[in-house]
Scaffold this active site. Structure first.
Site, PDB file in Angstrom:
ATOM      1  N   ALA A  62       0.883  -1.155  -0.048  1.00  0.00           N
ATOM      2  CA  ALA A  62      -0.155   0.029   0.030  1.00  0.00           C
ATOM      3  C   ALA A  62       0.793   1.297   0.254  1.00  0.00           C
ATOM      4  O   ALA A  62       1.314   1.792   0.955  1.00  0.00           O
ATOM      5  CB  ALA A  62      -0.833  -0.018   1.223  1.00  0.00           C
ATOM      6  N   TYR A  75       6.663  10.026   6.256  1.00  0.00           N
ATOM      7  CA  TYR A  75       5.751   9.253   5.479  1.00  0.00           C
ATOM      8  C   TYR A  75       6.109   8.954   3.885  1.00  0.00           C
ATOM      9  O   TYR A  75       6.155   7.892   3.423  1.00  0.00           O
ATOM     10  CB  TYR A  75       4.419   9.832   5.511  1.00  0.00           C
ATOM     11  N   TYR A  93      13.812  -6.041  -4.158  1.00  0.00           N
ATOM     12  CA  TYR A  93      13.606  -7.628  -3.934  1.00  0.00           C
ATOM     13  C   TYR A  93      13.142  -8.346  -5.236  1.00  0.00           C
ATOM     14  O   TYR A  93      13.501  -9.465  -5.283  1.00  0.00           O
ATOM     15  CB  TYR A  93      12.749  -7.730  -2.900  1.00  0.00           C
TER      16      TYR A  93
HETATM   17  P1  NAD Z   1      -5.069   3.119   9.243  1.00  0.00           P
HETATM   18  O1  NAD Z   1      -4.275   4.211  10.152  1.00  0.00           O
HETATM   19  O2  NAD Z   1      -6.651   2.906   9.649  1.00  0.00           O
HETATM   20  O3  NAD Z   1      -4.433   1.898   9.157  1.00  0.00           O
HETATM   21  C1  NAD Z   1      -3.315   1.440   9.276  1.00  0.00           C
HETATM   22  C2  NAD Z   1      -3.206   0.238  10.288  1.00  0.00           C
HETATM   23  O4  NAD Z   1      -1.694  -0.317  10.449  1.00  0.00           O
HETATM   24  C3  NAD Z   1      -3.748   0.591  11.452  1.00  0.00           C
HETATM   25  O5  NAD Z   1      -4.430  -0.384  11.966  1.00  0.00           O
HETATM   26  C4  NAD Z   1      -2.397   0.463  12.446  1.00  0.00           C
HETATM   27  O6  NAD Z   1      -2.800   0.247  13.790  1.00  0.00           O
HETATM   28  C5  NAD Z   1      -1.531  -0.398  11.673  1.00  0.00           C
HETATM   29  N1  NAD Z   1       0.060  -0.288  12.064  1.00  0.00           N
HETATM   30  C6  NAD Z   1       0.575   1.148  12.070  1.00  0.00           C
HETATM   31  N2  NAD Z   1       1.927   0.806  12.259  1.00  0.00           N
HETATM   32  C7  NAD Z   1       2.159  -0.525  12.645  1.00  0.00           C
HETATM   33  C8  NAD Z   1       3.229  -1.268  12.913  1.00  0.00           C
HETATM   34  N3  NAD Z   1       4.433  -0.659  13.046  1.00  0.00           N
HETATM   35  N4  NAD Z   1       3.003  -2.467  12.772  1.00  0.00           N
HETATM   36  C9  NAD Z   1       1.566  -3.163  12.797  1.00  0.00           C
HETATM   37  N5  NAD Z   1       0.615  -2.435  12.482  1.00  0.00           N
HETATM   38  C10 NAD Z   1       0.594  -1.257  12.263  1.00  0.00           C
HETATM   39  O7  NAD Z   1      -4.978   3.787   7.769  1.00  0.00           O
HETATM   40  P2  NAD Z   1      -5.420   3.375   6.364  1.00  0.00           P
HETATM   41  O8  NAD Z   1      -6.146   4.502   5.839  1.00  0.00           O
HETATM   42  O9  NAD Z   1      -6.269   2.145   6.628  1.00  0.00           O
HETATM   43  O10 NAD Z   1      -4.222   3.038   5.501  1.00  0.00           O
HETATM   44  C11 NAD Z   1      -3.826   1.525   5.143  1.00  0.00           C
HETATM   45  C12 NAD Z   1      -2.596   1.629   4.315  1.00  0.00           C
HETATM   46  O11 NAD Z   1      -2.943   2.391   3.028  1.00  0.00           O
HETATM   47  C13 NAD Z   1      -1.547   2.510   4.832  1.00  0.00           C
HETATM   48  O12 NAD Z   1      -0.371   1.741   4.567  1.00  0.00           O
HETATM   49  C14 NAD Z   1      -1.404   3.929   4.337  1.00  0.00           C
HETATM   50  O13 NAD Z   1      -0.023   4.471   4.130  1.00  0.00           O
HETATM   51  C15 NAD Z   1      -2.043   3.526   2.874  1.00  0.00           C
HETATM   52  N6  NAD Z   1      -2.711   4.584   2.218  1.00  0.00           N
HETATM   53  C16 NAD Z   1      -4.055   5.013   2.741  1.00  0.00           C
HETATM   54  C17 NAD Z   1      -4.582   6.222   2.169  1.00  0.00           C
HETATM   55  C18 NAD Z   1      -6.103   6.681   2.909  1.00  0.00           C
HETATM   56  O14 NAD Z   1      -6.442   7.691   2.052  1.00  0.00           O
HETATM   57  N7  NAD Z   1      -6.448   6.021   3.691  1.00  0.00           N
HETATM   58  C19 NAD Z   1      -3.830   6.707   1.187  1.00  0.00           C
HETATM   59  C20 NAD Z   1      -2.710   6.483   0.632  1.00  0.00           C
HETATM   60  C21 NAD Z   1      -1.973   5.102   1.347  1.00  0.00           C
END
Ligand code: NAD
Ligand code: UDP
Length: 354
Positions: free
Chosen positions: A128, A159, A173
């Site tokens: 992601a 980030y 990888y």
């Molecule tokens: P979110 O914060 O709801 O989900 C992220 C999850 O990762 C959380 O449940 C958190 O507890 C867990 N987490 C964080 N650090 C961790 C760690 N070190 N070890 C284990 N778990 C960990 O956010 P989301 O919106 O669901 O985003 C999910 C992914 O999608 C992320 O990688 C984010 O960068 C990517 N993303 C999201 C968006 C968006 O608009 N929501 C946009 C671009 C990218």
């Protein structure tokens, strides 16, 4: 090092997927979808920004397992693993900037640990990634070929640069170890299970609109974003993961409908029939001025295009928050009443005369 118990027997008969960040907003929707598709799902999350609430209905599912674990530590999983979806990372600016060093470590060390796991298991790996790899873009709209404009020393860099470094590791990888990899660059996504206090624009505006509070527009509201409903996004992640092995991306996954933040505010006010007013506040540092994905590559290669209109998506999200606020506000009202009753009893007990 985290050792996991062997998965319940079902995994022998179905493909097995690991979803890191699976208790988060997007990750929990992905877990739902993978279970529907017959996968055995292992959800790994340290609950930093995720919540058990998001996966509670899955906890009794015989093909679902939750492990509380921080991906910054290596993960050992007995048995086979076919797919790794790496979503672990806080996503909202308020959350990823709260402990920027930790965010960078999750992006880089976490991804490295999961790539190693993928290598051991010969599992496919999907990352992601994010539109933030384009930073404050000078090319508009953004195709995947654009290399971006990120401030490497600013408050968003933990980030943006973390996710860029993760992409680098993933493609190394792929080249060095012939690992099957897929990279999705996700643009702003919204929907049920966003956190009401994550500071993101859609969740902030909906909560403010429902409470009748001022809508906090940062800057003059002319900056733009393009918002994708979570169901569309999860469908894109699924299609990408199951695409032929030689397809790696990166692919932009997002809704190309671009809106100014002021338009977002007006849409949410109209959808929620709220009378809240707009309140203009200062723009955060390095806030990207505009963002809109070119999704032709995902359309051509994966047959993916977002289908849910902004109106439909906002209505579903507003309905979710309305219920959530009602539940939490009733709960906190009950707590307030109980504790004020208890205080009253204590006062009476301490002053029996009156
Ligand atoms: P979110 O914060 O709801 O989900 C992220 C999850 O990762 C959380 O449940 C958190 O507890 C867990 N987490 C964080 N650090 C961790 C760690 N070190 N070890 C284990 N778990 C960990 O956010 P989301 O919106 O669901 O985003 C999910 C992914 O999608 C992320 O990688 C984010 O960068 C990517 N993303 C999201 C968006 C968006 O608009 N929501 C946009 C671009 C990218
Ligand atoms: N924003 C806003 N008011 C808020 C929250 C966010 O005007 O209460 C703006 C923010 O400055 C940015 C846009 O909305 O220009 C999207 O912000 P968000 O944090 O949701 O996502 P990102 O900046 O990571 O795209």
């Amino acid at each position: 090092m985290h050792m996991l118990p062997a998965m319940r027997s079902h995994h022998k008969y179905s493909r097995r997927a690991l979803v890191t960040g699976g208790a988060g907003f997007i990750g929990s929707h992905l877990c739902d979808r993978l279970l529907q598709r017959g996968y055995a799902v292992l959800c790994v999350d340290n609950l930093l920004t995720g919540s058990i609430r998001n996966i509670r209905p899955l906890l009794n599912h015989s093909n679902f397992q939750f492990i509380e674990h921080d991906v910054q530590g290596p993960l050992r999983i007995p048995g086979e693993l076919d797919r790794i979806f790496n979503l672990a990372c806080p996503a909202s600016p308020a959350h990823y900037q709260r402990d920027p060093i930790d965010t960078m470590k999750t992006c880089v060390i976490g991804t490295l640990n999961l790539l190693e796991l993928a290598r051991q298991k010969s599992a496919r790996f999907l990352q992601a990634s994010t539109s933030e790899v384009y930073g404050d873009p000078e090319v508009h709209p953004q195709p995947e070929s654009y290399r971006g404009c990120v401030n490497p020393t600013g408050p968003r860099a933990c980030y943006d640069e973390g996710k860029r470094a993760a992409e680098t590791l993933i493609f190394d990888y792929h080249r060095v170890h012939a690992l099957q990899v897929k990279v999705a660059r996700i643009f702003n996504t919204y929907g049920p299970r966003m956190l009401e206090n994550d500071g993101c624009v859609v969740s902030n505006f909906i909560v403010q609109a429902l409470r009748g509070e001022p809508i906090t527009v940062y800057g003059n509201g002319s900056q733009t974003r393009s918002f994708c409903f979570v169901d569309d996004l999860v469908h894109g992640l699924e299609l990408l993961m199951e695409s032929p092995a030689d397809i790696t991306g990166p692919f932009n996954l997002g809704n190309p409908q671009e809106l100014t933040i002021e338009q977002v505010a007006r849409e949410i006010l109209a959808c929620s029939r709220s009378k809240s007013r707009l309140r203009y506040e200062s723009l955060p540092q390095d806030d990207p001025k505009r963002r809109k994905p070119v999704v032709d590559a995902a359309d051509r290669t994966l047959g993916w295009r977002p289908r849910v209109s902004l109106r439909q998506g906002l209505e579903a999200t507003i309905a979710y928050f309305a219920l959530r606020l009602a539940t939490t506000e009733v709960a906190s009202e009950q707590t307030r009443r109980t504790s004020s009753k208890r205080r009253h009893h204590l006062t009476v007990a301490n002053h029996p005369a009156g």
